[in-house]
Design a protein around this motif. Structure first.
Motif, PDB file in Angstrom:
ATOM      1  N   MET A  28      12.903 -42.109 -79.068  1.00  4.34           N
ATOM      2  CA  MET A  28      14.225 -41.631 -79.469  1.00  4.34           C
ATOM      3  C   MET A  28      14.582 -42.078 -80.883  1.00  4.34           C
ATOM      4  SD  MET A  28      16.504 -41.732 -75.970  1.00  4.34           S
ATOM      5  CE  MET A  28      15.913 -43.288 -75.261  1.00  4.34           C
ATOM      6  N   ALA A  29      14.180 -43.295 -81.254  1.00  2.00           N
ATOM      7  CA  ALA A  29      14.444 -43.779 -82.614  1.00  2.00           C
ATOM      8  C   ALA A  29      13.705 -42.929 -83.641  1.00  2.00           C
ATOM      9  CB  ALA A  29      14.033 -45.245 -82.730  1.00  2.00           C
ATOM     10  N   PHE A  30      12.437 -42.636 -83.375  1.00  2.00           N
ATOM     11  CA  PHE A  30      11.661 -41.782 -84.276  1.00  2.00           C
ATOM     12  C   PHE A  30      12.280 -40.390 -84.363  1.00  2.00           C
ATOM     13  CE2 PHE A  30       8.185 -44.825 -84.432  1.00  2.00           C
ATOM     14  CZ  PHE A  30       7.553 -44.514 -85.629  1.00  2.00           C
ATOM     15  N   ALA A  31      12.698 -39.836 -83.222  1.00  2.00           N
ATOM     16  CA  ALA A  31      13.271 -38.493 -83.201  1.00  2.00           C
ATOM     17  C   ALA A  31      14.548 -38.433 -84.031  1.00  2.00           C
ATOM     18  CB  ALA A  31      13.551 -38.074 -81.762  1.00  2.00           C
ATOM     19  N   ALA A  32      15.396 -39.443 -83.892  1.00  3.43           N
ATOM     20  CA  ALA A  32      16.635 -39.465 -84.659  1.00  3.43           C
ATOM     21  C   ALA A  32      16.350 -39.520 -86.155  1.00  3.43           C
ATOM     22  CB  ALA A  32      17.477 -40.666 -84.237  1.00  3.43           C
ATOM     23  N   ALA A  33      15.374 -40.331 -86.549  1.00  2.25           N
ATOM     24  CA  ALA A  33      15.017 -40.431 -87.965  1.00  2.25           C
ATOM     25  C   ALA A  33      14.446 -39.114 -88.481  1.00  2.25           C
ATOM     26  CB  ALA A  33      14.017 -41.564 -88.167  1.00  2.25           C
ATOM     27  N   HIS A  34      13.629 -38.458 -87.692  1.00  5.25           N
ATOM     28  CA  HIS A  34      13.072 -37.165 -88.091  1.00  5.25           C
ATOM     29  C   HIS A  34      14.169 -36.116 -88.272  1.00  5.25           C
ATOM     30  CE1 HIS A  34       8.734 -37.539 -88.301  1.00  5.25           C
ATOM     31  NE2 HIS A  34       8.718 -38.257 -87.190  1.00  5.25           N
ATOM     32  N   CYS A  35      15.294 -36.312 -87.581  1.00  3.02           N
ATOM     33  CA  CYS A  35      16.420 -35.383 -87.722  1.00  3.02           C
ATOM     34  C   CYS A  35      17.409 -35.837 -88.792  1.00  3.02           C
ATOM     35  CB  CYS A  35      17.130 -35.209 -86.386  1.00  3.02           C
ATOM     36  SG  CYS A  35      16.175 -34.229 -85.189  1.00  3.02           S
ATOM     37  N   GLY A  36      17.021 -36.851 -89.581  1.00  2.00           N
ATOM     38  CA  GLY A  36      17.812 -37.240 -90.740  1.00  2.00           C
ATOM     39  C   GLY A  36      18.626 -38.498 -90.628  1.00  2.00           C
ATOM     40  N   VAL A  52       8.040 -51.316 -85.786  1.00  2.00           N
ATOM     41  CA  VAL A  52       8.471 -49.950 -85.534  1.00  2.00           C
ATOM     42  C   VAL A  52       9.345 -49.441 -86.672  1.00  2.00           C
ATOM     43  CG1 VAL A  52       9.839 -48.469 -84.006  1.00  2.00           C
ATOM     44  CG2 VAL A  52       8.266 -50.150 -83.041  1.00  2.00           C
ATOM     45  N   SER A  53      10.219 -50.293 -87.184  1.00  2.00           N
ATOM     46  CA  SER A  53      11.083 -49.896 -88.296  1.00  2.00           C
ATOM     47  C   SER A  53      10.259 -49.517 -89.522  1.00  2.00           C
ATOM     48  CB  SER A  53      12.044 -51.036 -88.651  1.00  2.00           C
ATOM     49  OG  SER A  53      12.938 -51.293 -87.586  1.00  2.00           O
ATOM     50  N   ALA A  54       9.214 -50.287 -89.794  1.00  2.00           N
ATOM     51  CA  ALA A  54       8.344 -49.986 -90.931  1.00  2.00           C
ATOM     52  C   ALA A  54       7.641 -48.642 -90.735  1.00  2.00           C
ATOM     53  CB  ALA A  54       7.322 -51.099 -91.112  1.00  2.00           C
ATOM     54  N   GLY A  61      10.921 -41.514 -94.100  1.00  2.00           N
ATOM     55  CA  GLY A  61      11.665 -41.766 -95.316  1.00  2.00           C
ATOM     56  C   GLY A  61      13.087 -42.238 -95.080  1.00  2.00           C
ATOM     57  N   ARG A  62      13.474 -42.392 -93.823  1.00  2.00           N
ATOM     58  CA  ARG A  62      14.819 -42.865 -93.505  1.00  2.00           C
ATOM     59  C   ARG A  62      14.857 -44.391 -93.443  1.00  2.00           C
ATOM     60  NH1 ARG A  62      17.710 -39.418 -95.298  1.00  2.00           N
ATOM     61  NH2 ARG A  62      19.368 -40.763 -94.469  1.00  2.00           N
ATOM     62  N   ALA A  63      16.030 -44.965 -93.638  1.00  2.00           N
ATOM     63  CA  ALA A  63      16.195 -46.409 -93.543  1.00  2.00           C
ATOM     64  C   ALA A  63      16.141 -46.823 -92.076  1.00  2.00           C
ATOM     65  CB  ALA A  63      17.518 -46.841 -94.160  1.00  2.00           C
ATOM     66  N   ALA A  64      15.541 -47.971 -91.820  1.00  2.00           N
ATOM     67  CA  ALA A  64      15.455 -48.477 -90.451  1.00  2.00           C
ATOM     68  C   ALA A  64      15.679 -49.983 -90.473  1.00  2.00           C
ATOM     69  CB  ALA A  64      14.100 -48.153 -89.838  1.00  2.00           C
ATOM     70  N   LEU A  65      16.632 -50.436 -89.685  1.00  2.13           N
ATOM     71  CA  LEU A  65      16.985 -51.856 -89.620  1.00  2.13           C
ATOM     72  C   LEU A  65      16.472 -52.462 -88.323  1.00  2.13           C
ATOM     73  CD1 LEU A  65      18.650 -54.362 -90.607  1.00  2.13           C
ATOM     74  CD2 LEU A  65      20.574 -53.404 -89.303  1.00  2.13           C
ATOM     75  N   PRO A  66      15.579 -53.455 -88.396  1.00  2.00           N
ATOM     76  CA  PRO A  66      15.146 -54.157 -87.173  1.00  2.00           C
ATOM     77  C   PRO A  66      16.142 -55.257 -86.836  1.00  2.00           C
ATOM     78  CG  PRO A  66      13.903 -54.966 -89.059  1.00  2.00           C
ATOM     79  CD  PRO A  66      14.835 -53.905 -89.585  1.00  2.00           C
ATOM     80  N   VAL A  84      25.016 -54.105 -88.159  1.00  2.00           N
ATOM     81  CA  VAL A  84      24.836 -52.680 -88.456  1.00  2.00           C
ATOM     82  C   VAL A  84      25.916 -52.203 -89.415  1.00  2.00           C
ATOM     83  CG1 VAL A  84      24.685 -50.356 -87.505  1.00  2.00           C
ATOM     84  CG2 VAL A  84      23.757 -52.291 -86.212  1.00  2.00           C
ATOM     85  N   HIS A  85      27.136 -52.631 -89.186  1.00  2.00           N
ATOM     86  CA  HIS A  85      28.232 -52.227 -90.084  1.00  2.00           C
ATOM     87  C   HIS A  85      28.064 -52.832 -91.472  1.00  2.00           C
ATOM     88  CE1 HIS A  85      31.261 -49.832 -87.871  1.00  2.00           C
ATOM     89  NE2 HIS A  85      30.573 -50.264 -86.829  1.00  2.00           N
ATOM     90  N   GLU A  86      27.548 -54.047 -91.526  1.00  2.00           N
ATOM     91  CA  GLU A  86      27.317 -54.672 -92.830  1.00  2.00           C
ATOM     92  C   GLU A  86      26.260 -53.914 -93.617  1.00  2.00           C
ATOM     93  OE1 GLU A  86      25.850 -58.965 -94.716  1.00  2.00           O
ATOM     94  OE2 GLU A  86      26.496 -58.837 -92.607  1.00  2.00           O
ATOM     95  N   ARG A  87      25.219 -53.429 -92.930  1.00  2.00           N
ATOM     96  CA  ARG A  87      24.133 -52.718 -93.607  1.00  2.00           C
ATOM     97  C   ARG A  87      24.494 -51.263 -93.919  1.00  2.00           C
ATOM     98  NH1 ARG A  87      18.412 -52.372 -93.662  1.00  2.00           N
ATOM     99  NH2 ARG A  87      17.928 -50.617 -95.041  1.00  2.00           N
TER     100      ARG A  87
END
Length: 255
Positions: A28-36, A52-54, A61-66, A84-87
């Motif tokens: 689901m994380a990958f799918a969300a990133a693929h959708c922008g 996984v974030s890397a 090409g999307r940002a991912a926070l572990p 999450v809000h800080e980032r």
């Protein structure tokens, strides 16, 4: 961009997935990133989340926070939301996917510690995280929460009684929070059947158990993690803009 692409577009949104380092959460994380979307991969082990974030950043090409967190520990959850809000400045979608169902031979082997741990991770944590993130979503003007439940919640078996009880509670939380956080925040249940993940590896490795387990299902097989993606993206995106307090089953046709 085609009509379907627009409907499921998550560009500019931030999606937090608990239990995101493997199994359905990873898919689901990958799918969300693929959708922008920019994504937050949260689980107990930081190394796994970072790996996984890397991969997500490299592939999409999307940002991912572990972020390492034990969802069953009430006091750890405000720190996750704050981080999450800080980032990213916000959370647009929360996917409460983290869960577990310990193996036991007999119900008499279920200890109080085990029972409390199962309810903590599968019910208490998602409730707490949904309230924390949901209030901020409402203040920001909207959002979506997806609670990943199990068909065990409506078809409990002796081997999963504490887990089934927790997921049944999560189904109820969905309905209550949909009312509490509406009209701007949508809350829905994604009810999953048997999938080929780390959590079900023992069952999959036993041919007799596997055959018996899938026989009642219309499709008569275990699902692959990627097969949850379509339903998950529907609930994350504006495609489900008039859907809240609902349960969407992805279970291979469980009777």
């Amino acid at each position: 961009m085609g009509y379907a692409d627009t409907l499921f577009d998550l560009t500019g949104r931030v999606v937090l997935v608990t239990g995101g380092s493997r199994g359905l959460g990873r898919a689901m994380a990958f799918a969300a990133a693929h959708c922008g979307a920019d994504v937050v991969v949260a689980s107990r082990t930081y190394v796994a989340c970072a790996a996984v974030s890397a991969e997500i950043q490299k592939e999409t090409g999307r940002a991912a926070l572990p972020y390492a967190v034990h969802v069953g520990r009430w006091d750890e959850l405000p720190g996750l939301v704050d981080a999450v809000h800080e980032r990213f400045g916000r959370i647009d979608v929360l996917v409460n996917n983290a869960g577990m169902s310990p193996v036991y031979e007999d119900l008499g082997q279920v200890t109080e510690k085990m029972f409390d741990s199962v309810l903590g991770l599968n019910l208490k944590g998602p409730f707490r995280l949904s309230v924390l993130a949901g209030k901020r979503m409402a203040e920001a003007g909207g959002g979506a929460i997806v609670n990943v439940s199990s068909t065990g919640s409506i078809r409990p078996r002796p081997a999963i009684v504490p887990y089934a009880a927790a997921k049944a509670g999560l189904n109820a939380v969905t309905v209550g929070l949909a009312q509490a956080l509406g009209p701007t925040v949508r809350v829905n249940t994604l009810m999953c059947g048997p999938f080929a993940t780390w959590a079900t590896r023992g069952w999959q490795e036993n041919p007799e158990q596997l055959a018996e387990g899938v026989r009642p299902h219309a499709l008569q097989r275990v699902g692959a993690p990627d097969e949850v993606v379509g339903a998950a993206l529907y609930l994350m995106s504006d495609a489900s803009s008039y859907t809240s307090g609902a349960t969407l089953r992805v279970d291979g046709g469980m009777p």
